[in-house]
Design an enzyme around this catalytic site. Structure first.
Site, short mmCIF file in Angstrom:
data_model
loop_
_atom_site.label_atom_id
_atom_site.label_comp_id
_atom_site.label_asym_id
_atom_site.label_seq_id
_atom_site.Cartn_x
_atom_site.Cartn_y
_atom_site.Cartn_z
N CYS A 2 8.31 -68.36 -7.31
CA CYS A 2 7.78 -69.69 -7.07
C CYS A 2 6.46 -69.54 -6.34
CB CYS A 2 8.66 -70.60 -6.24
SG CYS A 2 10.29 -70.90 -6.92
N ARG A 27 4.31 -66.26 -10.71
CA ARG A 27 5.51 -66.28 -9.87
C ARG A 27 6.64 -67.11 -10.47
NH1 ARG A 27 5.27 -65.67 -4.33
NH2 ARG A 27 3.58 -64.28 -3.78
N TRP A 75 10.27 -70.85 -10.22
CA TRP A 75 11.16 -69.92 -10.89
C TRP A 75 12.55 -70.30 -10.39
CZ3 TRP A 75 14.68 -66.02 -9.57
CH2 TRP A 75 15.07 -65.19 -10.62
N ASN A 99 9.54 -71.63 -1.64
CA ASN A 99 9.68 -70.38 -2.40
C ASN A 99 10.76 -69.56 -1.70
OD1 ASN A 99 9.41 -67.87 -3.61
ND2 ASN A 99 7.59 -67.32 -2.39
N GLY A 100 11.80 -69.16 -2.42
CA GLY A 100 12.86 -68.36 -1.80
C GLY A 100 14.20 -69.05 -1.90
N LYS A 485 10.76 -52.81 -21.54
CA LYS A 485 9.60 -53.54 -22.08
C LYS A 485 10.02 -54.37 -23.29
CE LYS A 485 7.25 -53.34 -19.61
NZ LYS A 485 6.87 -52.77 -18.36
N GLU A 488 12.30 -57.39 -22.31
CA GLU A 488 11.73 -58.50 -21.53
C GLU A 488 10.76 -59.35 -22.33
OE1 GLU A 488 8.81 -55.62 -18.85
OE2 GLU A 488 9.59 -57.45 -17.98
N HIS A 504 28.27 -38.97 -25.42
CA HIS A 504 29.30 -39.39 -24.46
C HIS A 504 29.59 -40.89 -24.55
CE1 HIS A 504 29.29 -35.42 -22.79
NE2 HIS A 504 27.97 -35.47 -22.69
N LYS A 604 6.36 -62.59 -12.13
CA LYS A 604 5.64 -61.33 -11.85
C LYS A 604 5.98 -60.78 -10.47
CE LYS A 604 2.37 -58.37 -12.90
NZ LYS A 604 2.93 -57.33 -13.77
C1 F6R Z 1 8.75 -55.03 -15.82
C2 F6R Z 1 8.28 -55.41 -14.50
C3 F6R Z 1 9.25 -55.43 -13.38
C4 F6R Z 1 8.59 -54.95 -12.08
C5 F6R Z 1 9.57 -55.13 -10.91
C6 F6R Z 1 9.01 -54.59 -9.61
O1 F6R Z 1 7.73 -55.02 -16.76
O2 F6R Z 1 7.13 -55.72 -14.32
O3 F6R Z 1 10.40 -54.69 -13.67
O4 F6R Z 1 8.24 -53.61 -12.23
O5 F6R Z 1 9.88 -56.48 -10.77
O6 F6R Z 1 7.85 -55.27 -9.26
P1 F6R Z 1 6.83 -54.66 -8.22
O7 F6R Z 1 6.22 -53.46 -8.84
O8 F6R Z 1 5.83 -55.76 -7.98
O9 F6R Z 1 7.61 -54.31 -6.98
#
Ligand code: F6R
Length: 609
Positions: A2, A27, A75, A99-100, A485, A488, A504, A604
């Site tokens: 957020c 965010r 978010w 936020n939180g 990747k 997501e 396994h 992000k």
């Molecule tokens: C995947 C991605 C996330 C971040 C994770 C950690 O593409 O971007 O898995 O790597 O949320 O985020 P940071 O690096 O900001 O701690």
């Protein structure tokens, strides 16, 4: 997660608030809203489900003209991402953005409900609005009301309040997630981070954990958790720090994938002395690699996979045992740690709640704290004894790409420095590794030649309901990263496995409909991986092989596609092979019409646990 914004301006602020929110959309983008004080200090708000564009439409239909206001991009944590649950939440006395998570919201809600308060939303935030309103209705001022309520809230949160009739006052509070104050001329700002405030001011004060601030157009008074006035020094943010444009690319993700040769080169220039062929660390480390008995690494998501690759490097090049865990497990596992060892954290944002909590735990255990971070003004950067910055620049695409390869570059330099300090690498070894690193940006640029071959796989991958990624050694964490990747941004289910683990269990999944992406540069493990590929082929699995010319020749198997990469040394190969992995996910998702820069349900910066 957020994003929150507050502006005390000179004229209508709604447009500025939306502009700032656009910079915070990374965010979260489940809903958005703005509240302002209109004529006579009357609270008005506009809210909309979905991305900011929907809110802009609402504002154009029913504009707001107040010169003070707050805004939010959400978010969702508590309550569905609809308009009713969109922030700001309001009573007749105030509006609040958050936020939180307020962890004790259930007991607070029950208390208020028992007193006859009716709730309009399913959010935890509305509890804050109602609690502060209750205090104001008892005759308290907004400042007294907030001071009374903050100690009752548990959890991690940042809040911004706007009060009916108070045309020169905003209140912000930080308990966990970051909150920054921007200083303008006769204007003041609040924002989740300096990125949001960059269009308005370059003078920013970061609140410390537990701080809360009362803003007027002429300044700010900051108090700590106990209500004592405190001084926090404003900082100048260099201009251009947060500039990010898509350029000629269709998506930020594409632009960031293509930027990698440049940003990896820039990061290298910071860590390598090209003239002497030696690694030079940019900061003096507050510990000596030589005397360490072990080190730990924790991080989340893609940053964790970078850490996992680094484990192979530190153990092989420096013979330093590494324990690694995802931060959300590490922090609650409470592992015993011998004092004076190294705890290393990896994070693009430097704000990830679990990584930050792990950092604080390790600090309390007497560890030396070193963080590999991209945002150098972040909370993790500020709380670490030393940082090793990645120079990836602003990463906008929610799926991490260039931050990952820059993290790997820095981690490899650190592993080489550790090897030198511990006597496990000679001058010659170091010079060879540095030479391989120096050649890396060029190899990365060359690797883009495989893009048409990858694009041609779109249809096959888009049709799949599941995809398996396999690799051995440092290609194993890359397999995990490839699967992440793809998941997501395309929403196709994917799993990464250590190739040797196939038999396994996961081998049961293999049939003609399952694409299996094998990452296998020519190295000492190639033969072993080939055996695993044979097992897949024998069961009709469709193999996409990512290898180099020597690997392709030696493997010589029929595949759905063989992506032939430029030849790199096994040590730097994982940095190079990140590119095809990213391109596979990108092109599949674009072909499927997905929003690659803002995939559903993601954000992000993950500031909740
Ligand atoms: C995947 C991605 C996330 C971040 C994770 C950690 O593409 O971007 O898995 O790597 O949320 O985020 P940071 O690096 O900001 O701690």
């Amino acid at each position: 997660m957020c994003g929150i914004v507050g502006i005390l301006g000179k004229s209508a602020v709604a447009t500025q608030i939306v502009d700032a929110l656009k910079r915070l959309e990374y965010r979260g983008y489940d809903s958005a809203g703005v509240a302002t004080l209109e004529d006579g200090g009357r609270l008005e708000r506009r809210r909309a489900e979905g991305k900011l564009g929907n809110l802009e439409v609402k504002l154009s239909e029913a504009p707001l003209s107040g010169a003070i206001g707050i805004g939010h991009t959400r978010w969702a944590t508590h309550g569905r991402p609809n308009e009713r649950n969109a922030h700001p939440h309001a009573t007749e006395k105030l509006a609040v953005v958050h936020n939180g998570i307020i962890e004790n919201f259930r007991e607070l809600k029950e208390e208020l409900q028992a007193e006859g308060v009716r709730f309009e939303t399913e959010t935890d935030t509305e509890i804050v609005a109602q609690l502060v309103t209750k205090e104001i209705l008892k005759g308290k001022s907004p400042v007294e009301a907030v001071a009374g309520v903050l100690p009752r809230l548990r959890g991690a949160f940042a809040l911004a309040f706007l009060f009916a009739g108070e045309e020169d006052q905003l209140i912000g509070a930080r308990h966990g997630p970051p909150l920054a104050i921007g200083h303008g001329e006769g204007e003041m700002y609040l924002g989740s981070d300096a990125v949001a405030l960059a269009p308005f001011t370059d003078e920013v004060t970061y609140l410390e954990d537990g701080d809360w601030a009362v803003l007027s157009r002429h300044g700010v008074q900051i108090r700590d958790l106990k209500g004592r006035p405190v001084e926090r020094k404003p900082q100048r943010i260099p201009s251009g720090t947060f500039m990010a444009e898509k350029g000629n690319h269709r998506h930020f993700m594409a632009k960031e994938i293509y930027e990698q040769p440049e940003v990896v080169g820039r990061t290298l220039a910071h860590y390598v002395d090209f003239a002497t062929g030696r690694v030079k660390l940019p900061a003096t480390l507050p510990f000596d690699f030589k005397t360490l008995k072990r080190m730990s690494i924790s991080a989340c998501g893609t940053a964790y996979y970078a850490g996992l690759i680094a484990k192979y490097w530190f153990e092989r090049l420096a013979r330093l045992p590494v324990e690694i865990d995802v931060a959300s497990e590490f922090r609650y596992r409470e592992p015993p740690m011998d004092e004076g060892e190294l705890a290393l954290f990896v994070s693009q944002s430097g704000e990830t709640a679990d990584t930050l909590a792990s950092l604080r735990y390790a600090k309390a255990q007497g560890q030396h704290i070193l963080s590999v971070v991209n945002v150098q003004t972040s909370t993790m950067a500020r709380e670490s004894a030393a940082i090793a910055p990645t120079l990836a620049g602003t990463e906008v695409g929610v799926a991490s790409t260039k931050a990952f390869t820059c993290q790997l570059t820095v981690l490899l330099c650190l592993a080489i420095a550790a090897g030198r300090a511990r006597g496990t690498l000679s001058d010659k070894d170091e010079a060879e590794l540095v030479d391989e690193l120096i050649r890396l940006p060029g190899l990365m640029a060359e690797a883009f030649k495989v893009e048409p071959r990858i694009e041609a796989l779109n249809r096959d991958l888009a049709r799949a309901t599941d995809v398996l990624y396999l690799g051995r050694g440092t290609s194993y964490p890359l397999a995990l990263e490839g699967a992440l990747k793809l998941k997501e941004i395309s929403y196709i289910h994917a799993e990464g496995y250590a190739a040797g683990e196939l038999k396994h269990g996961p081998i049961a999944l293999i049939d003609e409909d399952l694409p299996v992406i094998v990452i296998a540069p020519h190295d000492h493990l190639l033969e072993k991986t080939v055996s695993n590929m044979q097992e897949v082929a024998a069961r009709g699995g469709k193999i996409v092989l990512v290898t180099d010319a020597r690997g392709a020749e030696e493997i010589g198997m029929d595949t759905l596609a063989t992506i032939v990469m430029p030849t790199a040394s096994p040590t730097v190969a994982p940095i190079l092979y990140a590119l095809p992995i990213q391109l596979i996910a990108y092109h599949t998702a674009v072909f499927m019409g997905k929003d690659v820069d803002q995939p559903r349900n993601l954000a992000k910066s993950v500031t909740v646990e």
